[in-house]
Design a protein around this motif. Sequence first.
Motif, PDB file in Angstrom:
ATOM      1  N   VAL A  77       2.652   1.786  -3.410  1.00 15.55           N
ATOM      2  CA  VAL A  77       1.798   2.390  -4.443  1.00 15.55           C
ATOM      3  C   VAL A  77       1.586   3.873  -4.136  1.00 15.55           C
ATOM      4  CG1 VAL A  77      -0.459   2.307  -5.570  1.00 15.55           C
ATOM      5  CG2 VAL A  77       0.666   0.186  -4.912  1.00 15.55           C
ATOM      6  N   GLN A  78       1.406   4.203  -2.866  1.00 18.85           N
ATOM      7  CA  GLN A  78       1.301   5.613  -2.480  1.00 18.85           C
ATOM      8  C   GLN A  78       2.528   6.393  -2.940  1.00 18.85           C
ATOM      9  OE1 GLN A  78       0.672   5.999   1.759  1.00 18.85           O
ATOM     10  NE2 GLN A  78      -1.416   6.710   1.459  1.00 18.85           N
ATOM     11  N   GLU A 120      -5.165  -2.633  -2.535  1.00 19.74           N
ATOM     12  CA  GLU A 120      -4.356  -2.940  -1.346  1.00 19.74           C
ATOM     13  C   GLU A 120      -5.057  -2.460  -0.079  1.00 19.74           C
ATOM     14  OE1 GLU A 120      -1.971  -4.867  -1.338  1.00 19.74           O
ATOM     15  OE2 GLU A 120      -1.470  -4.950  -3.450  1.00 19.74           O
ATOM     16  N   LEU A 133      -3.916   0.984  -5.439  1.00 22.15           N
ATOM     17  CA  LEU A 133      -3.956   1.496  -4.065  1.00 22.15           C
ATOM     18  C   LEU A 133      -5.262   1.104  -3.385  1.00 22.15           C
ATOM     19  CD1 LEU A 133      -2.358   3.382  -2.079  1.00 22.15           C
ATOM     20  CD2 LEU A 133      -3.848   5.229  -2.892  1.00 22.15           C
ATOM     21  N   ARG A 134      -6.350   1.222  -4.146  1.00 19.15           N
ATOM     22  CA  ARG A 134      -7.647   0.831  -3.587  1.00 19.15           C
ATOM     23  C   ARG A 134      -7.677  -0.661  -3.276  1.00 19.15           C
ATOM     24  NH1 ARG A 134     -13.521   1.262  -6.708  1.00 19.15           N
ATOM     25  NH2 ARG A 134     -14.714   0.115  -5.120  1.00 19.15           N
ATOM     26  N   TYR A 152       0.836  -1.201   0.000  1.00 14.13           N
ATOM     27  CA  TYR A 152       0.000   0.000   0.000  1.00 14.13           C
ATOM     28  C   TYR A 152       0.876   1.259   0.000  1.00 14.13           C
ATOM     29  CZ  TYR A 152      -3.714   3.214   1.517  1.00 14.13           C
ATOM     30  OH  TYR A 152      -4.609   4.258   1.597  1.00 14.13           O
TER      31      TYR A 152
END
Length: 559
Positions: A192-193, A233, A230-231, A189
């Motif tokens: 990806v952020q 994860e 992201l969503r 997560y």
Amino acid sequence: MNIVPAVSGADRLLLRATARARGWTSLVGAAALADAAATVLLPYAVARAIDAAPPGGTPAAAAVWPCVALVVLSATAEVLTELATGCAAARATAWLRHALVRHLLAVGPALRVPPGDVAGRVVGGAAEAGVAPAAAPQAAAGLLPAAGALVALCLLDWRIAAAIAVAFPAVALLLRAFVRDIGQTAHRYLTVQGTIAGRLAEALAGSRTIAAAGTADRECGRVLEPLPGLRAEGETMWRVQGGVAARGLLALLLLQIAAVAVAGVELAAGRVTPGELVAAVQYAGLAAGFGPVLTELLRLGRARAGAARAEEILGLPVPAHGPDALPPGPGELEFRDVAAGAALAGLTLTVPGGAAVAVAGRSGASELAALAGRLADPDRGEVVLDGVPLPRLTREALRREVGYAFARPALFGGTVLDALAFGPTRPPEGWLREAARAARADDFVRRLPRGYDTPLADAPMSGGELQRLGLARAFAHVGRVLVLDDATSSLDTVTEMQITDALLERFADRTRLIVTNRASTAARADLVAWLEDGRLRALAPHRALWADPDYRALFGGTG
């Protein structure tokens, strides 16, 4: 069963951060222990109060006061835990951010991580990791009520304890799986952020180009392209947490039903009192109620993910500096069989001390400039200044003796004068103003609202003005070697010639390495280092090279 993974680099980093939290971590642990003790003792105190009450009457004050004291102790411990948790997190986060920033700046231009991703690791990742000094003792203390409840049940009636203890191995396995899954998901997560933050930083840096090209929608799509990941994860993270919480709630209900059933049988048999029945039900809830532990494990999982991303930065190699100072010398710079990526391949060049040498070529010139002051290290070979290899010099000696001006200089400081003074030492104000005059920056600086005292934020500048301030800063801190990496590319011809005059006359006793694509600049230098295919094709005066059509082609064929 051990539910904590083996110690890794991230774990060691968290241990170091915990050490920086000093006494706050100890206070968290002590307060959490006090709260756990009060939580375990309270059902027993309530049981004693119930059993001490006469039929149809109220318990005596002597039986009630222990309950009141335990409630006050638990409330006080919770307040202290909150205070210490915030302070421990603040100290650990601050230390992590300082460590990351120091390391990033020490790595220097060799850093290849996108700025947005770096910012995410320093800001968000460090904050995630900073909760570990408080989360770890709270997670450990959160297990104590369950263990204490089991012991208390054993003292009350071993049959009730046995009915609950059979579920403990399953709970331990559940927690172990949660730690593993949440740690991996949190790391993905945050990664990806970081990707989104990196792309956003790139887009903001090139916002004028994007606006001019009319590609805002396309860039928006590129920046947010990883958003579905992201969503996904995030959903995985909450799904893991929700699944464990649901199974934990089911286990809690079943254990409480089992405890009530067994305790009811024991009450009917006369082996427990009514107060002990109430205590048994409460202890059953404590034994299976690992919700607080789950919360702290979630925080620890995110902390380990943040620490793992910080460790990736802290693991980047930092150029090591030696113990030597430079001996007296003219500033002779030698490149001995230097190779750097695909730009330079076995280049050997000697820049005579005190000479002005222009560097021209279709590729490799900026790489050579970076090697001259050790902004980068060669893959092979060595760079030597007055007989001393650059890696053997102290950082202070190197930065004092080799100065730079860049094509796109970055200015630091509160005011324009501070920006000129930015360097290893602060020169006198008179020298700073003289350097600005030499770089033809004094006139436009004086026109600013407060002159040299104008805040940088209130001093909008063109590309040429920015370059002149960058040159002025380099002139103010000039050592025995001055490197200009295409530092006059945004200047008009007249200004460029005036600055070249100052460079050649005022600093005639310094070694000057000038990366340029202008024939007029090359013509005024003492020598031209002509680079081709990563090697030195020739070192000679401009007029001697001009007869070669390949050399003329570097400048568009005009002199």
